[in-house]
Structure formats: C-alpha cells, structure tokens
Design a protein around this motif. Structure first.
Motif, PDB file in Angstrom:
ATOM      1  N   VAL A  91      45.005  34.884  37.860  1.00  0.00           N
ATOM      2  CA  VAL A  91      43.549  34.900  37.979  1.00  0.00           C
ATOM      3  C   VAL A  91      43.067  36.309  37.666  1.00  0.00           C
ATOM      4  O   VAL A  91      43.697  37.292  38.066  1.00  0.00           O
ATOM      5  N   PHE A  92      41.943  36.402  36.949  1.00  0.00           N
ATOM      6  CA  PHE A  92      41.391  37.702  36.578  1.00  0.00           C
ATOM      7  C   PHE A  92      39.937  37.782  37.028  1.00  0.00           C
ATOM      8  O   PHE A  92      39.192  36.802  36.947  1.00  0.00           O
ATOM      9  N   GLY A  93      39.561  38.964  37.509  1.00  0.00           N
ATOM     10  CA  GLY A  93      38.192  39.130  37.982  1.00  0.00           C
ATOM     11  C   GLY A  93      37.740  40.571  37.865  1.00  0.00           C
ATOM     12  O   GLY A  93      38.495  41.469  37.466  1.00  0.00           O
ATOM     13  N   LEU A  94      36.484  40.795  38.207  1.00  0.00           N
ATOM     14  CA  LEU A  94      35.895  42.131  38.224  1.00  0.00           C
ATOM     15  C   LEU A  94      35.468  42.461  39.643  1.00  0.00           C
ATOM     16  O   LEU A  94      34.839  41.641  40.318  1.00  0.00           O
ATOM     17  N   GLU A  95      35.827  43.668  40.079  1.00  0.00           N
ATOM     18  CA  GLU A  95      35.464  44.133  41.407  1.00  0.00           C
ATOM     19  C   GLU A  95      34.554  45.351  41.310  1.00  0.00           C
ATOM     20  O   GLU A  95      34.721  46.185  40.417  1.00  0.00           O
ATOM     21  N   LYS A  96      33.626  45.426  42.225  1.00  0.00           N
ATOM     22  CA  LYS A  96      32.763  46.609  42.354  1.00  0.00           C
ATOM     23  C   LYS A  96      32.765  47.018  43.817  1.00  0.00           C
ATOM     24  O   LYS A  96      32.471  46.209  44.701  1.00  0.00           O
ATOM     25  N   ASP A  97      33.135  48.264  44.055  1.00  0.00           N
ATOM     26  CA  ASP A  97      33.235  48.773  45.429  1.00  0.00           C
ATOM     27  C   ASP A  97      34.145  47.898  46.283  1.00  0.00           C
ATOM     28  O   ASP A  97      33.878  47.648  47.464  1.00  0.00           O
TER      29      ASP A  97
END
Length: 216
Positions: A91-97
């Motif tokens: 699974v691939f995702g984008l994280e912020k903080d």
C-alpha cells in the motif's frame, strides 16, 4: 482502411485522448486514490483529514520526503501488505506531519494479487514522465509467482501513478504500465523511462487501429 477526410484533426484527437485521459475510470484499479478532505494539500487542520492507517507496517528505506503538486511537502510512505489479507499487495500513501492524507489506488481490486506473493520494492521515483510539468510516481515491485512454487519464479512490475490536475488526484496509468510490463521494459526505473516514448507510440498506434476498425 481509415475513412476520414481530415487526417490532421484525427491525429490531434488521438494525441489529446492519450495525453489528457485523466478522467478515464473504466478499468478496475484505474480510479483515483482515496484522499481526505476537499483539498488534501491544505495546511490547516491536518489531523481532521486523517485516513485509516494501513494494517501492514511501513517498509524500511522506502519512505521519502517529496514535494508534490497540490499536496505540498509530504512523505511518500510504503506499507507492507496486510498480514491478515491472503496474497495482499503493498500500500502506498502520502503523509503530512505524520498523518496519512492520501492513499494511492491499488493495481488490482481489493489490493490482492491472485497467485502472487509480494516480495519487496526495488525502486521508487518521482519523474515527470508525461511531460506536463508535474511530478508523477513510479514504483518498481517484485513478486513471487505461486502457480509453480518449485520453480521459484519472480516477476517485476512497474507501477505508474500519473498526476491528474482535473481530478486533483493521481490515477493509475494502466495503459502505459501494460506496455512496459508486457515487453519487460521493467528491470529498472531507468529502463522504463527510456522506453516511455515507445510505449506512447504503441498506444497511439493501437488507438488509430481501433478507430480504423470502428470506421471500416
């Protein structure tokens, strides 16, 4: 035989269809990924936009800080398959903080790989492979085929996520992926990028052939 009085117009439409086909969602897995809130890149109230964290652990060495259009400064995060999901995929995702704000669409429905076992990630890159001025995402993964366990066969797969401003999202670029993987131009990301132009030419030829058959 192509029956068309305006060949220039036809070619323009073909190129337009290939280069701007961000809205296509007629194939499983080509839908845009899951994102939280109306604008995933917004700075305010990030915690309120959190998505559920994938069940699998993060993959060491495969998470990268990157600046992406509309999302800003984020961490591209890679997660191992859900241990409770048979033949599950990464699974691939984008994280912020530290908060997951976007999850990329899976290649196959349910994020499962029939008769394949996920082995690992070979490379991740952020090239602008379609030349629209926006960073895209390219991932090279490796799988073990389970149809003949004694053979211990492995396969590589290039996965492409195209930045699509019309969707404010990324879409799975299955057409280019199919050409690259079918021709085994997928041993490295560099090899895949070197053959991207040829892949586009083949897609254009296929599109023209389909138009000719429809007009025959």
């Amino acid at each position: 035989m192509i029956r068309c009085r305006n060949h220039t117009g036809l070619l323009f439409l073909c190129l337009l269809a290939l280069c701007a086909g961000c809205g296509k969602k007629d194939r499983a897995g080509e839908a845009a990924g899951e994102r939280s809130g109306e604008k995933a890149g917004a700075e305010e109230d990030v915690s309120a936009k959190a998505l559920p964290v994938p069940e699998g652990p993060k993959i060491d060495g495969q998470c990268f800080d990157v600046k992406l259009d509309r999302f800003g400064d984020v961490t591209f995060a890679s997660y191992a398959p859900d241990p409770q999901l048979p033949m599950g995929d990464a699974v691939f995702g984008l994280e912020k903080d530290g908060v997951l704000i976007y999850q990329f669409p899976p290649v196959m429905e349910g994020n499962r790989r029939p008769q394949q076992n996920f082995l690992g990630i070979q490379e991740i890159g952020f090239p602008d492979y379609d030349g629209d001025g926006r960073k895209d995402v390219a991932v090279l993964t490796e799988y073990e085929t389970l149809t003949n366990p004694e053979a211990q066969d492995t396969v590589l797969e290039i996965r492409l996520y195209r930045s699509c401003p019309e969707e404010e999202d990324f879409v799975l670029d299955t057409d280019r992926m199919d050409v690259l993987n079918r021709n085994q131009w997928n041993h490295t990301l560099e090899e895949a990028m070197d053959h991207m132009g040829e892949a586009g030419q083949r897609l254009l030829l296929n599109y023209l052939t389909d138009l000719a058959e429809d007009g025959a």
